[in-house]
Scaffold this active site. Structure first.
Site, PDB file in Angstrom:
ATOM      1  CG  ASP A 118      -1.727  -0.915   1.404  1.00  0.00           C
ATOM      2  OD1 ASP A 118      -2.266  -1.864   0.754  1.00  0.00           O
ATOM      3  OD2 ASP A 118      -1.975  -1.476   2.243  1.00  0.00           O
ATOM      4  CB  THR A 133      -9.289  -6.289   3.567  1.00  0.00           C
ATOM      5  OG1 THR A 133      -8.625  -5.856   4.217  1.00  0.00           O
ATOM      6  CG2 THR A 133      -8.414  -7.715   2.992  1.00  0.00           C
ATOM      7  N   GLY A 134     -10.710  -4.035   3.351  1.00  0.00           N
ATOM      8  CA  GLY A 134     -11.534  -2.652   4.217  1.00  0.00           C
ATOM      9  C   GLY A 134     -11.548  -2.464   5.310  1.00  0.00           C
ATOM     10  NE  ARG A 135      -7.499  -7.029   7.181  1.00  0.00           N
ATOM     11  CZ  ARG A 135      -6.841  -7.926   6.607  1.00  0.00           C
ATOM     12  NH1 ARG A 135      -6.502  -8.356   7.721  1.00  0.00           N
ATOM     13  NH2 ARG A 135      -5.719  -8.099   5.526  1.00  0.00           N
ATOM     14  N   GLY A 145       1.439   2.821  -3.163  1.00  0.00           N
ATOM     15  CA  GLY A 145       1.340   3.279  -4.385  1.00  0.00           C
ATOM     16  C   GLY A 145       1.965   2.916  -5.349  1.00  0.00           C
ATOM     17  CE  LYS A 146       3.218  -2.260  -4.115  1.00  0.00           C
ATOM     18  NZ  LYS A 146       2.625  -2.056  -3.309  1.00  0.00           N
ATOM     19  CD  GLN A 195       0.998  -8.527  -1.817  1.00  0.00           C
ATOM     20  OE1 GLN A 195       2.009  -9.685  -2.850  1.00  0.00           O
ATOM     21  NE2 GLN A 195       0.223  -8.922  -2.048  1.00  0.00           N
ATOM     22  N   GLY A 249      -3.756  -4.991  -3.972  1.00  0.00           N
ATOM     23  CA  GLY A 249      -5.364  -3.593  -4.015  1.00  0.00           C
ATOM     24  C   GLY A 249      -4.920  -2.658  -4.863  1.00  0.00           C
ATOM     25  CG  HIS A 250      -1.921  -2.012  -7.597  1.00  0.00           C
ATOM     26  ND1 HIS A 250      -0.924  -2.385  -7.587  1.00  0.00           N
ATOM     27  CD2 HIS A 250      -0.604  -3.165  -5.935  1.00  0.00           C
ATOM     28  CE1 HIS A 250       0.026  -3.508  -7.162  1.00  0.00           C
ATOM     29  NE2 HIS A 250      -0.006  -3.371  -5.817  1.00  0.00           N
ATOM     30  CB  THR A 251      -5.836   2.919  -5.358  1.00  0.00           C
ATOM     31  OG1 THR A 251      -6.629   2.041  -4.080  1.00  0.00           O
ATOM     32  CG2 THR A 251      -7.249   4.229  -4.895  1.00  0.00           C
ATOM     33  CB  THR A 278      -6.473 -10.313   1.455  1.00  0.00           C
ATOM     34  OG1 THR A 278      -5.717 -11.051   0.583  1.00  0.00           O
ATOM     35  CG2 THR A 278      -5.394  -9.395   2.179  1.00  0.00           C
ATOM     36  NE  ARG A 293       7.626 -30.850  -5.260  1.00  0.00           N
ATOM     37  CZ  ARG A 293       8.049 -31.842  -5.118  1.00  0.00           C
ATOM     38  NH1 ARG A 293       9.273 -32.059  -5.433  1.00  0.00           N
ATOM     39  NH2 ARG A 293       8.405 -31.682  -3.509  1.00  0.00           N
TER      40      ARG A 293
HETATM   41  P1  IMP Z   1      -2.132 -13.115   2.207  1.00  0.00           P
HETATM   42  O1  IMP Z   1      -0.751 -12.252   1.044  1.00  0.00           O
HETATM   43  O2  IMP Z   1      -3.330 -12.356   2.009  1.00  0.00           O
HETATM   44  O3  IMP Z   1      -1.721 -14.199   2.222  1.00  0.00           O
HETATM   45  O4  IMP Z   1      -1.974 -11.604   3.961  1.00  0.00           O
HETATM   46  C1  IMP Z   1      -1.045 -12.161   4.452  1.00  0.00           C
HETATM   47  C2  IMP Z   1       0.090 -11.323   5.010  1.00  0.00           C
HETATM   48  O5  IMP Z   1      -0.099  -9.883   4.057  1.00  0.00           O
HETATM   49  C3  IMP Z   1      -1.597  -9.535   5.945  1.00  0.00           C
HETATM   50  O6  IMP Z   1      -0.661  -8.916   6.889  1.00  0.00           O
HETATM   51  C4  IMP Z   1      -1.866  -9.130   4.301  1.00  0.00           C
HETATM   52  O7  IMP Z   1      -2.636  -7.674   4.972  1.00  0.00           O
HETATM   53  C5  IMP Z   1      -0.915  -8.358   3.671  1.00  0.00           C
HETATM   54  N1  IMP Z   1      -1.221  -8.378   2.489  1.00  0.00           N
HETATM   55  C6  IMP Z   1      -1.384  -9.201   1.248  1.00  0.00           C
HETATM   56  N2  IMP Z   1      -1.222  -8.618   0.357  1.00  0.00           N
HETATM   57  C7  IMP Z   1      -1.002  -6.911   0.845  1.00  0.00           C
HETATM   58  C8  IMP Z   1      -1.264  -6.090   0.642  1.00  0.00           C
HETATM   59  O8  IMP Z   1      -1.498  -5.512  -1.120  1.00  0.00           O
HETATM   60  N3  IMP Z   1      -0.841  -4.528   0.920  1.00  0.00           N
HETATM   61  C9  IMP Z   1      -0.818  -4.889   2.174  1.00  0.00           C
HETATM   62  N4  IMP Z   1      -0.758  -5.782   2.723  1.00  0.00           N
HETATM   63  C10 IMP Z   1      -0.675  -7.049   1.941  1.00  0.00           C
HETATM   64 MG    MG Z   2      -3.007  -2.209  -1.833  1.00  0.00          MG
END
Ligand code: IMP
Ligand code: MG
Length: 347
Positions: free
Chosen positions: A13, A246-248, A15-16, A172, A42-44, A124, A138
């Site tokens: 997050d 996720t909206g969290r 801002g990529k 990520q 999630g890329h805005t 997520t 595998r």
């Molecule tokens: P997962 O990638 O869904 O397995 O989640 C593992 C951890 O990575 C959690 O803390 C997620 O919130 C975090 N995470 C996964 N993808 C992103 C992302 O794009 N942005 C921020 N956190 C992420």
């Molecule tokens: Mg994001």
């Protein structure tokens, strides 16, 4: 083949999406590739004034650039078709530009059920971890096994070979990497430059590695990250720090320059973008985990000095808007009118 890479140097997050979209606007790229993660990202992106969020689809589609979901990703076909429809309903031509590496692994219903039960990591819940687990066990299913994806499939090596100019769009952030993050509070695929290289390109083709950070840090997940201080609640609100997937609520903290330096060094970053400077401006506070600054210029100056020196960074950009990356700050020059003030230590 010329390759530029965009990666996050924090916990996602950063801002990529914005940086990728901005760079693609130059018109020089023939391909945009997503190389890790899946619909957990999630890329805005603001495209022609409209805010759009992508998950698996590379930002190249906004410009009609061939957009490849690379073999380093995992892909949920159900989510993919939803995302195609969503983008096409906003006038983006996805179908003519999207390609999928035939060896990309698939997220199945079972993977989503399993990830949906996670209570420990705060994933997520999109099935990414179980899909990577089966890849390395595998026992996975690949894109080449799914009839509905056949129209998009390519051999990614062949697709990218030749006179290509490639922009690799990371997902990520480096501190969520399974090896380098705070295990087990990590994501399930590698997140740095090394991950990009695994997607059919030559390491020698790499020209620029763009590292992206925010002016502060955020993290979504189960571990406790945000210090109990009111300022971080202000930042959370001003920065609208809610997960795009996720909206969290995203937990906030000041930047840890030690971690950012390591991420720069380990990933060969030569261009750095510092996003959301406007958020700290709005809350009127400037700090890193060990220092606070009385005004914006001192903060910028400190980052400029700390993050250029000996790290191979050629340009730092400070961005204060959701659309472009802003002006670059000269690497070595200190503005003549800049008066040095002692830095206050954070207590
Ligand atoms: P997962 O990638 O869904 O397995 O989640 C593992 C951890 O990575 C959690 O803390 C997620 O919130 C975090 N995470 C996964 N993808 C992103 C992302 O794009 N942005 C921020 N956190 C992420
Ligand atoms: Mg994001």
């Amino acid at each position: 083949m010329i390759t530029d890479i965009v990666i996050g140097l924090q916990h996602g997050d950063e801002g990529k999406g914005k940086v990728t979209h901005h760079l693609l606007g130059s018109g020089e790229y023939t391909h945009c590739v997503r190389f890790n993660g899946g619909c957990n990202a999630g890329h805005t992106i603001y495209h022609n004034g409209t805010k759009l969020v992508t998950h698996s689809i590379p930002a190249g589609v906004f410009y009609g650039i061939t957009s490849v979901i690379g073999n380093g990703c995992v892909l949920d076909p159900v989510k993919l078709f939803e995302e195609i429809e969503y983008l096409e309903s906003h006038g983006i031509n996805v179908r003519d530009n999207l390609k999928i590496a035939n060896n990309t692994h698939i997220i199945t219903t079972l993977h989503k059920d399993q990830d949906g039960k996670d209570e420990k990591i705060g994933t997520t819940r999109t099935g990414n971890g179980p899909a990577y687990r089966d890849k390395y066990n595998r026992t996975g299913v690949r894109a080449c096994d799914i009839p509905s994806l056949s129209e998009f499939l390519v051999d990614i090596y062949e697709e990218l070979s030749g006179d290509s100019v490639i922009l690799m769009e990371g997902a990520q952030g480096f501190w969520l990497d399974p090896d380098w993050g705070d295990y087990p509070y990590v994501t399930s695929s590698h997140t740095g430059t090394a991950a990009a290289i695994q997607n059919g390109i030559s390491p020698r083709s790499i020209r620029n590695v763009w590292g992206v950070i925010k002016a502060y840090e955020t993290y979504v997940g189960k571990r406790s990250f945000q210090p109990k201080k009111e300022i971080f609640e202000h930042i959370q609100k001003a920065g609208q720090e809610f997960g795009a997937t996720t909206g969290r609520v995203r937990q906030c903290n000041w930047n840890n320059l030690k971690e950012i330096k390591q991420a720069i060094a380990m990933n060969g970053v030569n261009r750095l973008v510092v996003n959301k400077v406007d958020v700290l401006r709005e809350v009127g506070a400037w700090a890193t985990t060990d220092r606070y600054f009385s005004r914006e210029l001192l903060f910028r100056q400190h980052l400029n000095e700390q993050l250029h020196r000996g790290l191979g960074i050629e340009k730092i950009y400070f961005s204060d808007n959701p659309v472009n990356i802003g002006e670059d700050m000269p690497a070595t020059e200190t503005p003549s009118w800049f008066s040095r003030e002692p830095y206050a230590m954070l207590t």
